[in-house]
Enzyme design. Sequence first.
Site, PDB file in Angstrom:
ATOM      1  N   SER A 243       0.461  -1.336   0.068  1.00 55.78           N
ATOM      2  CA  SER A 243      -0.214  -0.026  -0.334  1.00 55.78           C
ATOM      3  C   SER A 243       1.054   1.135   0.005  1.00 55.78           C
ATOM      4  O   SER A 243       0.437   2.099  -0.522  1.00 55.78           O
ATOM      5  CB  SER A 243      -0.737   0.077   1.503  1.00 55.78           C
ATOM      6  OG  SER A 243      -0.250   0.020   2.417  1.00 55.78           O
TER       7      SER A 243
ATOM      8  N   HIS B 215      -5.032  -3.083  -3.161  1.00 55.38           N
ATOM      9  CA  HIS B 215      -4.478  -2.074  -4.039  1.00 55.38           C
ATOM     10  C   HIS B 215      -4.513  -3.071  -5.750  1.00 55.38           C
ATOM     11  O   HIS B 215      -3.467  -2.188  -6.179  1.00 55.38           O
ATOM     12  CB  HIS B 215      -3.332  -1.424  -3.798  1.00 55.38           C
ATOM     13  CG  HIS B 215      -3.252  -0.513  -2.460  1.00 55.38           C
ATOM     14  ND1 HIS B 215      -3.969   0.732  -2.166  1.00 55.38           N
ATOM     15  CD2 HIS B 215      -3.726  -0.995  -1.088  1.00 55.38           C
ATOM     16  CE1 HIS B 215      -3.821   1.295  -1.176  1.00 55.38           C
ATOM     17  NE2 HIS B 215      -4.090   0.316   0.025  1.00 55.38           N
TER      18      HIS B 215
ATOM     19  N   LYS C 207     -11.851   1.382  -3.056  1.00 60.17           N
ATOM     20  CA  LYS C 207     -10.275   1.767  -3.422  1.00 60.17           C
ATOM     21  C   LYS C 207     -10.938   1.552  -4.625  1.00 60.17           C
ATOM     22  O   LYS C 207     -11.988   2.677  -4.982  1.00 60.17           O
ATOM     23  CB  LYS C 207      -9.187   0.730  -3.134  1.00 60.17           C
ATOM     24  CG  LYS C 207      -8.725   0.820  -1.629  1.00 60.17           C
ATOM     25  CD  LYS C 207      -7.004   0.837  -1.700  1.00 60.17           C
ATOM     26  CE  LYS C 207      -7.451   0.889   0.494  1.00 60.17           C
ATOM     27  NZ  LYS C 207      -7.610   2.159   1.222  1.00 60.17           N
TER      28      LYS C 207
HETATM   29  C1  LIG Z   1      -3.138  -2.548   2.236  1.00 59.30           C
HETATM   30  C2  LIG Z   1      -4.647  -2.710   3.004  1.00 59.30           C
HETATM   31  N1  LIG Z   1      -5.954  -3.348   3.080  1.00 59.30           N
HETATM   32  C3  LIG Z   1      -7.044  -3.002   3.618  1.00 59.30           C
HETATM   33  C4  LIG Z   1      -7.037  -2.012   3.806  1.00 59.30           C
HETATM   34  C5  LIG Z   1      -8.371  -1.278   4.498  1.00 59.30           C
HETATM   35  O1  LIG Z   1      -8.977  -1.187   3.945  1.00 59.30           O
HETATM   36  P1  LIG Z   1     -10.356  -0.520   4.112  1.00 59.30           P
HETATM   37  O2  LIG Z   1      -9.826   0.712   4.302  1.00 59.30           O
HETATM   38  O3  LIG Z   1     -11.488  -0.505   3.676  1.00 59.30           O
HETATM   39  O4  LIG Z   1     -10.934  -0.637   5.381  1.00 59.30           O
HETATM   40  C6  LIG Z   1      -6.342  -1.003   3.517  1.00 59.30           C
HETATM   41  C7  LIG Z   1      -6.705   0.667   3.516  1.00 59.30           C
HETATM   42  O5  LIG Z   1      -6.786   1.307   4.188  1.00 59.30           O
HETATM   43  C8  LIG Z   1      -5.386  -1.483   2.886  1.00 59.30           C
HETATM   44  O6  LIG Z   1      -4.171  -0.185   1.877  1.00 59.30           O
END
Ligand SMILES: Cc1ncc(COP(=O)(O)O)c(C=O)c1O
Length: 384
Positions: free
Chosen positions: A182, A210, A240
Site C-alpha cells: 500500500s 490496491h 479503493k
Molecule cells: C493493504 C490494505 N489493506 C486493507 C486496508 C483497509 O481497507 P478499508 O479501508 O476498506 O478498511 C487498506 C486501506 O485502507 C489497505 O491499504
Amino acid sequence: MNSLDDFAQARLDALEARGLRRRMIITDRFSETGARRGGQDLVSFCCNDYLSLSHHPEVIEAAREATARYGTGSGGSRLISGNTPLYDELEGALARWKQTEDCMVFGSGYLTNLGVIPCLAGKGDLVLQDELNHACLFAGGRIGGAAVKVFRHNDLDHARALLAEHRAAHGTCLIAVDGVFSMDGDLAPIDGLAALAREYDAWLMTDDAHGLGVVGGGRGSSFLSPAKSDVPLQMGTLSKAIGAYGGYLCASRPVVDLIRNRGRSFVYSTGLPPGTVAAAIKALEIIERDPDLCARPVANAARFCAALNLPAPASPIVPVILGEAHRVMEASAELQARGFLVTGIRPPTVPEGTARLRVTFSAAHTEAEIDALVAAFRALGLAG
Ligand SMILES: Cc1ncc(COP(=O)(O)O)c(C=O)c1O
C-alpha cells in the site's frame, strides 16, 4: 486537567515534537480528481479511488436507486436482518471475477482481516507476515493469539527460513501479504510464496486492496502471471478502485461458510448501507467491461516515473521517499502551494526514516495534469 486529559495531552505533545501529530483537514472531492481544501482547488494525487468510480454517474445512480428502494441503512447484522438482496449479487460477481467458489462481504477491509485471520490461525498456530504488510493484516494476525513471525520485505529466502524453523511446532500456518504494497506500490512475489505455502502446508492469503481494478487486467494481483496464481484466500476492499466501501474475502465454499459462522467482525457488526452495496455492484460491472480503464492508472504512473527517472511502477502507487517526517510535510505543503494535493506519509504507517510522498494515479488524470506535477517535483528538487 484530570489525569486522563493529562495523559492524552502528553502523548499528543510527544507526537508533535517528533513531527508525527496528525490533523484532519476537510477535503471536498468535488470532481474525479479535484479536491478543495481551505478554499483552494487542487488536483489530487493522493486518492485510492484509482478509477474515479466514486464519481461515475452510473455508480451514483445505482446507489441512489438502492437507497430509495431499501433505505439508508441495513438495519442489522447480516445474520439477523441486514442481508439485503443486493449482497448475493455482489458476492456472486466478486467470486466470478476472482474465480473462486464463494465470496463474502464485510463492513470494511480492516474488518475483513480482523475477522478472517483469527478464524484460520489462533493459539498454537503461526502467521507469517511481510514486514511491510498493512496494519490490519498485523492486527488480524495478533488478535487470535497466533504466533506472528515477520520476514524481510519480499524476501522469499527469509520466509523459507522462518518456515523451516517454526512451522513444525505450530498447528495451522497462514502466510499473509499485501498483493500490492500500500505504501510502496510494489508487488508481492506471489508465485514464490504459493510454492512455499505448498511445501510447508501453509495457506496463502493476499490483501489485494490496491490490486483489484488496476492490476492483472483488473482482477488483481493473483492474475499477473500467465496462469492464475495459487492463492486460496484473496481479500480486498471495496473502498479503493471500486469507489464505495466494504471489504471482501474470495475463497472456497467451506472457508467462506466457516467465516460466515465464526468471523466476529462480520457476525457482530451491521451490514453495509444498501446504496453502498449497489454502488460496488455497478463499479465491478464497469471494471469487468472496460479493461482499458483498468490499465490507465498504471500507465499514468508510468508517465510520471519515466519523466522523473524513477523506476517503472508496478501499480498506481509511486513512493517518493524523503526520509524525515518534517521534510515530507514541508514538501507536501510546497506542492499544495502549486496546486497539487500529495499528502505526506509518516511513521508509524511507514518505517522510521522512510517518510514519503505517496503519489497515486487515477484513470482520470490528464497528461497535462501529470506533466504539471512532474514540473513541480523538478522545480522543488523532489525527484528527477
Ligand atoms: C493493504 C490494505 N489493506 C486493507 C486496508 C483497509 O481497507 P478499508 O479501508 O476498506 O478498511 C487498506 C486501506 O485502507 C489497505 O491499504
